[in-house]
Design a protein around this motif. Structure first.
Motif, short mmCIF file in Angstrom:
data_model
loop_
_atom_site.label_atom_id
_atom_site.label_comp_id
_atom_site.label_asym_id
_atom_site.label_seq_id
_atom_site.Cartn_x
_atom_site.Cartn_y
_atom_site.Cartn_z
N THR A 87 0.98 -1.25 0.08
CA THR A 87 0.13 -0.07 -0.05
C THR A 87 0.89 1.29 0.08
OG1 THR A 87 -1.89 -0.99 1.06
CG2 THR A 87 -1.83 1.28 1.27
N ARG A 88 0.63 2.12 -0.73
CA ARG A 88 1.46 3.47 -0.84
C ARG A 88 0.46 4.56 -0.97
NH1 ARG A 88 5.41 2.43 -5.83
NH2 ARG A 88 3.52 1.77 -6.83
N PRO A 89 0.00 5.22 0.06
CA PRO A 89 -0.77 6.32 -0.02
C PRO A 89 0.23 7.48 -0.27
CG PRO A 89 -0.38 5.71 2.11
CD PRO A 89 0.36 4.82 1.43
N ARG A 90 -0.20 8.36 -1.13
CA ARG A 90 0.72 9.66 -1.63
C ARG A 90 -0.31 10.87 -1.42
NH1 ARG A 90 3.05 7.36 -7.19
NH2 ARG A 90 4.66 6.04 -6.36
N LEU A 91 0.19 11.87 -0.51
CA LEU A 91 -0.54 13.07 -0.35
C LEU A 91 0.41 14.27 -0.76
CD1 LEU A 91 -2.29 12.35 3.09
CD2 LEU A 91 -3.00 11.81 0.94
N GLU A 92 -0.31 14.89 -1.57
CA GLU A 92 0.57 16.20 -2.02
C GLU A 92 -0.44 17.30 -1.80
OE1 GLU A 92 2.72 16.68 -5.83
OE2 GLU A 92 3.45 14.74 -5.37
N ILE A 93 -0.24 17.97 -0.85
CA ILE A 93 -1.08 19.08 -0.27
C ILE A 93 -0.45 20.48 -0.45
CG2 ILE A 93 -2.62 19.69 1.52
CD1 ILE A 93 -2.78 16.68 2.41
N TYR A 94 -1.25 21.39 -1.15
CA TYR A 94 -0.69 22.74 -1.33
C TYR A 94 -1.48 23.79 -0.72
CZ TYR A 94 2.76 20.17 -4.08
OH TYR A 94 3.59 19.25 -4.37
N ALA A 95 -2.83 23.29 -0.36
CA ALA A 95 -3.67 24.37 0.25
C ALA A 95 -3.51 24.14 1.72
CB ALA A 95 -5.23 23.93 -0.30
N ASP A 96 -4.15 25.12 2.62
CA ASP A 96 -3.92 25.10 4.00
C ASP A 96 -5.23 24.24 4.76
OD1 ASP A 96 -5.07 27.41 3.73
OD2 ASP A 96 -3.04 28.72 4.04
N ASP A 97 -6.34 24.93 4.12
CA ASP A 97 -7.48 24.59 4.70
C ASP A 97 -8.00 22.96 4.04
OD1 ASP A 97 -9.99 24.44 6.32
OD2 ASP A 97 -10.95 26.08 5.30
N VAL A 98 -7.63 22.10 4.82
CA VAL A 98 -7.57 20.76 3.86
C VAL A 98 -7.95 19.74 5.11
CG1 VAL A 98 -6.59 19.02 2.47
CG2 VAL A 98 -6.56 21.34 1.83
N LYS A 99 -9.07 18.79 4.77
CA LYS A 99 -9.21 17.56 5.43
C LYS A 99 -8.66 16.40 4.71
CE LYS A 99 -12.35 15.23 8.35
NZ LYS A 99 -13.82 15.04 8.28
N CYS A 100 -7.68 15.94 4.87
CA CYS A 100 -7.27 14.56 4.19
C CYS A 100 -7.15 13.33 5.15
CB CYS A 100 -5.94 14.83 3.50
SG CYS A 100 -6.28 15.69 1.95
N THR A 101 -7.58 12.38 5.16
CA THR A 101 -7.34 11.17 5.92
C THR A 101 -6.98 10.14 5.05
OG1 THR A 101 -9.67 10.59 5.99
CG2 THR A 101 -9.11 11.91 7.77
N HIS A 102 -6.32 9.31 5.55
CA HIS A 102 -5.98 7.95 4.99
C HIS A 102 -5.44 7.06 5.96
CE1 HIS A 102 -1.46 7.89 4.94
NE2 HIS A 102 -1.49 9.01 5.03
N GLY A 103 -5.93 5.66 5.68
CA GLY A 103 -5.59 4.73 6.42
C GLY A 103 -5.48 3.23 5.71
N ALA A 104 -4.57 2.72 6.25
CA ALA A 104 -4.35 1.32 5.58
C ALA A 104 -4.08 0.28 6.65
CB ALA A 104 -3.08 1.19 4.66
N THR A 105 -4.77 -0.85 6.29
CA THR A 105 -4.49 -1.98 7.37
C THR A 105 -4.27 -3.27 6.62
OG1 THR A 105 -7.02 -2.51 7.33
CG2 THR A 105 -6.02 -0.95 9.14
N VAL A 106 -3.53 -4.04 7.04
CA VAL A 106 -3.21 -5.52 6.36
C VAL A 106 -3.18 -6.28 7.86
CG1 VAL A 106 -1.66 -6.96 4.94
CG2 VAL A 106 -1.67 -4.56 4.53
N GLY A 107 -4.10 -7.30 7.48
CA GLY A 107 -4.14 -8.44 8.52
C GLY A 107 -4.76 -9.54 8.31
N GLU A 108 -5.06 -10.39 9.54
CA GLU A 108 -5.80 -11.49 9.36
C GLU A 108 -7.10 -11.20 9.88
OE1 GLU A 108 -3.22 -14.31 11.60
OE2 GLU A 108 -1.38 -13.67 10.34
N LEU A 109 -8.06 -12.23 9.64
CA LEU A 109 -9.15 -12.21 10.47
C LEU A 109 -9.17 -11.98 11.88
CD1 LEU A 109 -11.12 -14.74 8.33
CD2 LEU A 109 -11.44 -12.43 7.99
N ASP A 110 -10.03 -11.31 12.67
CA ASP A 110 -10.05 -11.12 13.89
C ASP A 110 -10.43 -12.24 14.99
OD1 ASP A 110 -9.95 -9.24 16.21
OD2 ASP A 110 -12.10 -9.17 16.05
#
Lengths: 433, 267
Positions: A352-375
């Motif tokens: 997983t490769r999230p890439r964020l390029e943010i040039y504005a200042d009033d911004v809401k960016c969220t990213h999440g990544a999980t890799v797992g087994e069954l709970d």
């Protein structure tokens, strides 16, 4: 990549390209450009960051370098609940009007085969192609340009809400080869359009499909794509530009394909636009699924959401590369990205490769990544109610991918998506041992 | 088998049970016998092993049974997988019910019910009959029918989760129900509703083990026997008045009591 591997491709491409009917100069120029680019660059190797998780060795080896036969048959069965009478069939990259059904098409929606519109109005079509699918240095786009010949041009205008089912059939049962489809979809005047794109394949084949889309102000385009089991190599590229308050909702589901590369480049070019990119997949054996997305927030007040979920078994590999590019003026951007994977075997792999390029200042960016087994807690909870271990695992894996399809309004289709993924599920219990 | 023998038969017989988690001992020689239809409360301070005991009975694999035996009806309980225990009539109401996004409560409940029915070689319940059954049980626990279509415990309030546990119990119709701190996190109204649900399921041969830290729950679910657990052993047993005694005196006497015992051993 070494030039040796494109030895098969180069002469084949040159020959095929020169055999095409040159309807106008600009078309000729575009094909030449693609051909020359490809001759020069060939296929990227593993060292190319953009292609790191999509190994193209088998493709580069040339097995697919001939075009698939015109004579192909549509593989698989018509079993998807589409609730659509409008059906467009392409076999081996050619739009087959004889197998399509356009009778229910509203007046406000126009569907023309690309090869036909190149016959009748080559100049303006190529101008549109150049505008909505700009030239980029990209192996599949280069080949697509060199062999630009057929595809679809779909336009919807004004007060319309239609649903179209597109079937891409690949028949490589006689001999291996590739097909190349270029498509344009343009919505204007508040049009609403929904497309189900289905990929069916038999034998060895490479499907090279790309779309250029314009979703005009106030328009909404919803797309569901389903990669049916048995597909070999699928490259699918989408470039979409959204106007003011325009909406693009995309969903891709798939299982049982040897290699899938899904690229989306969405550009939010008008305020109030929204992009939804969802994906759910199950992979097994040595399959590869690579989702590669770029969302450009070019102006203020747009929102985007990405959710990709994969269940990987065997030696399969998944990849997700998600770029969110927020331009300087794109204030009050709200972008959400998540990528989750469950690995059902020790040799399956997720990158997983999230890439964020943010040039504005009033911004809401969220990213999440999980890799797992069954709970384990969830498994115990289900077992403590009498559900067997195997059934518990099945239920949880199903739930994990089904969440992606939750918002799909067509219940029958939703069930079929979930079912297809469920059926492709590796028997987890065997794999864990 | 004579009627007399039948009466005396235990539904659960725990003998010298030792269990540990990741090498640390939690249960250190637990003994407990339940007759059909009895309600036993197990009380004790935090860390005394109450929840461990409940989870060991349900078959949670995080715990290792080191020693001892658990006889459940005619079965060696420790030999059974969690799902077999459930199918044989053991039900654990979780202290922290797990939420499972993507699986609707209805689908979950029907899968569970049908798994149990298949085990008993009874015909499976179809969607229509199931809905009828589950509706009547939902009334029992005062649960909103909307929660059926929601994902299991996903976004449920504390009270809704606990009610959902009791609903599952009502649907699965167990022979031995174990309530693990069912009162935790509930306000008095939610507690009353949950307790009423449990009381409605009392009677006949159904037995209960009610694990709780506080006496409060036992005002509503009145036990036949009360046991005090400390350091993985039952240190005192009595009738319901013992719970009131504990309420007055707390658990501090345990510490001194144990300390006294230990010093005796040492001397």
């Amino acid at each position: 990549m070494s030039t040796g591997t494109v030895d098969h491709w180069n002469p084949n491409l040159e020959e095929q390209c020169s055999g095409l009917h040159a309807a106008c100069e600009s078309l000729e120029a575009r094909r030449k450009h693609g051909l020359n680019q490809f001759l020069e660059a060939g296929f990227p190797g593993r060292k190319d960051e953009e292609w790191r998780y999509t190994p193209l060795r088998s493709v580069a080896e040339g097995e697919y370098s001939s075009k698939l036969s015109v004579e192909g048959q549509l593989p698989g069965d018509d079993e998807l609940a589409t609730s659509s009478d409008i059906r467009l069939v392409l076999i081996n990259g050619r739009f087959r009007e004889d197998l399509s059904d356009l009778t229910a098409l509203p007046d406000t929606v126009k569907v023309v085969g690309l090869s036909r519109s190149l016959e009748t109005s080559a100049d303006s079509v190529v101008t549109d192609l150049n505008r909505w699918i700009p030239l980029v240095d990209h192996p599949f786009q280069n080949i697509g340009d060199a062999l630009l010949e057929d595809g679809l041009v779909i336009t919807a205008e004004g007060n319309v809400d239609a649903r179209i089912h597109i079937v891409h059939g690949q028949d490589g049962s006689e001999s291996a080869g590739s097909s190349h489809v270029s498509g344009l979809i343009r919505l204007s005047g508040g049009a609403q359009l929904e497309v189900l794109e289905e990929f069916r394949s038999r034998g060895k084949s490479l499907a090279n499909i790309r779309w250029g889309m314009e979703i005009g102000s106030g328009c909404e385009f919803r797309r569901q794509r389903i990669v049916r089991p048995g597909c070999d190599v699928l490259y699918h590229g989408t470039r979409v530009e959204l106007g003011e308050k325009a909406v693009f909702r995309d969903l891709i589901a798939g299982s049982g394909a040897r290699l899938v590369r899904n690229e989306i480049h969405a550009i939010l070019a008008g305020p109030g636009g929204h992009v939804d990119l969802l994906g759910g997949y199950v992979s097994n054996g040595d399959e590869i699924v690579d989702h590669h997305t770029t969302i450009e927030h070019a102006v203020a007040d747009c929102t985007s959401r990405e959710i990709y979920r994969g269940v990987l078994g065997g030696d399969s590999r998944g990849a997700f590369t998600g770029m969110i590019h927020v331009h300087q003026d794109a204030q009050r951007t709200d972008a959400e990205q998540s990528n989750d994977a469950i690995l059902l075997s020790r040799s399956a792999e997720m990158n997983t490769r999230p890439r964020l390029e943010i040039y504005a200042d009033d911004v809401k960016c969220t990213h999440g990544a999980t890799v797992g087994e069954l709970d384990d807690d969830s498994i115990f909870y289900l077992r403590s109610r009498g559900v067997s271990l195997e059934e518990a695992r099945r239920m949880l894996v199903r739930a994990f991918t089904a969440e992606v399809f939750e918002e799909l309004e067509n219940e029958a289709l939703k069930e079929q998506f979930i079912e297809q993924l469920q059926e492709a599920m590796p028997t987890a219990v065997d794999l864990r041992q | 088998m004579s009627a007399h023998e039948n009466e005396e038969k235990m539904i659960l017989d725990v003998k010298d049970l030792h269990a540990s988690v990741e090498g640390s001992p939690i249960l250190n020689g637990m003994n407990l016998s339940l007759k059909p239809g009895e309600v036993h409360a197990i009380m004790g301070p935090n860390g005394s092993g109450k929840s461990t005991f409940a989870n060991v009975l349900a078959g949670r694999e995080d715990y290792t049974v080191e020693k001892g035996s658990v006889r459940y009806r005619d079965l060696d309980l420790l030999d059974l997988d969690p799902e077999e225990r459930a199918c044989e009539g053991i039900f654990l109401a979780f202290q922290y019910p797990v939420s499972i996004p993507g699986i609707s409560n209805a689908y979950f409940l029907r899968s569970a019910l049908n798994a149990v029915r298949r085990y008993k070689e009874e015909p499976e319940v179809d969607a229509v009959d199931f809905l009828q059954l589950v509706r009547s049980k939902m009334e029992l626990v005062g649960m909103d029918e909307k929660l059926l279509q929601r994902s299991v415990n996903d976004g449920f309030s504390g009270g809704e989760k606990k009610r959902n546990e009791i609903l599952q119990m009502a649907v699965l119709d167990p022979k031995l129900a174990i309530l693990d701190e069912t009162d935790s996190g509930l306000d008095i109204d939610a507690l009353r509703i949950v307790a009423e649900g449990v009381n409605a399921l009392r009677g006949g041969d159904r037995s209960f083990i009610v694990v709780t830290h506080y006496q409060r729950l036992l005002d509503y679910i009145v036990p036949d026997h009360v046991h005090v657990l400390s350091e993985g052993q039952i240190v005192r047993s009595g009738d319901k008045t013992l719970a009131h005694e504990l309420e007055r005196e707390g658990y501090s006497w345990l510490e001194s009591g144990h300390a006294a015992e230990k010093s005796q051993e040492a001397s």
